[in-house]
Design an enzyme around this catalytic site. Sequence first.
Site, mmCIF file in Angstrom:
data_model
loop_
_atom_site.group_PDB
_atom_site.id
_atom_site.type_symbol
_atom_site.label_atom_id
_atom_site.label_comp_id
_atom_site.label_asym_id
_atom_site.label_seq_id
_atom_site.Cartn_x
_atom_site.Cartn_y
_atom_site.Cartn_z
ATOM 1 N N HIS A 177 -100.001 -28.795 57.469
ATOM 2 C CA HIS A 177 -100.124 -29.141 56.055
ATOM 3 C C HIS A 177 -99.805 -27.912 55.195
ATOM 4 C CE1 HIS A 177 -102.395 -29.831 52.245
ATOM 5 N NE2 HIS A 177 -101.676 -30.927 52.332
ATOM 6 N N ASP B 278 -99.444 -36.179 53.664
ATOM 7 C CA ASP B 278 -98.820 -37.116 54.598
ATOM 8 C C ASP B 278 -97.744 -36.366 55.388
ATOM 9 O OD1 ASP B 278 -96.650 -36.820 52.910
ATOM 10 O OD2 ASP B 278 -96.823 -38.801 51.998
ATOM 11 N N CYS C 92 -95.123 -33.733 54.023
ATOM 12 C CA CYS C 92 -95.754 -32.606 53.352
ATOM 13 C C CYS C 92 -94.855 -31.373 53.247
ATOM 14 C CB CYS C 92 -97.032 -32.257 54.112
ATOM 15 S SG CYS C 92 -97.936 -30.905 53.403
#
Length: 300
Positions: A287, A74, A77
């Site tokens: 990410h 999400d 991160c």
Amino acid sequence: EEDMYRDAEEIEREKILLCETSSSEHKLSVAPEVDIMEYCRKEWRGNTPSAKRMRKGYEAVAQKFASIRRVRGDNYCALRATLFQALSQATQLPSWLQSEDFTMLPADLLSKYDWIKQWQLKQKLGRKTGEISDEIKEYLILLRKKWKNISEIKGPTEKQEACDKLFKNEEEEYSVYEALKFLMLNTAIELYNDDKNGRRVPVFSWLLFARDTSSNPCQLMHNHLNHIGHSGGLEQVEMFLLAYALQHTIQVYRLYKYSTDEFITLYPNDPVEDWPVVTLITEDDRHYNIPVRMCQETML
């Protein structure tokens, strides 16, 4: 709900991964460790130039680390991966967390900067000034308590278990992220004021405030910090801000930059000698995952 931050391919990969894991692991913010090359082979099977580059990148990381832990993807991160690594290797409470003034930060800043009333906490709006101050103070106290407790655990297995427990408790986990975001705001205000008063500031600070969307700390809060965790993650320049707020060097293997000078990037790029180092992996600067089980002693 559409995710404006991650691309469709990444979301699809995560859905597949979730389907493959047991239902008991769905809420894990940091998944159990797996062999790093096994993970790579599963994620990057094709023969595209991108897949080949990723495999080469993972091979290079595997020279230093044996395993990887996937971090929930999400928009918290980067905060999640960095804090997890910092806590999992903490051996003492950092000096900035020991300061008597630490828990007074919210009240102090709100007394000076009226615009901080617009701080967005956990998607709740319309609080009174006192409520914002008190709530952030609670988050800061929680962060200090967790850091102190985990740093005092001597055994590596027990330390990891304590970290896992924190990152399985959603209420506490998201509360410490709010504390981190507020510390980033405080750091940004300090840097901005230092620059205005003619004191030396790191280069990233100029870049941070050179953006049209963050020419001052108020804009930074409205257009960036308030959105972290909700509709956006950390941009590159904000990784520097996070590093300064935590007084940790963040070392990142940027896999898509394999075979370039930016493959291993340091935030800050002129690390302070006595700052602890945490290591992350990213495939796309959005990410972040966590490498674990260092194969050998390495130095920056």
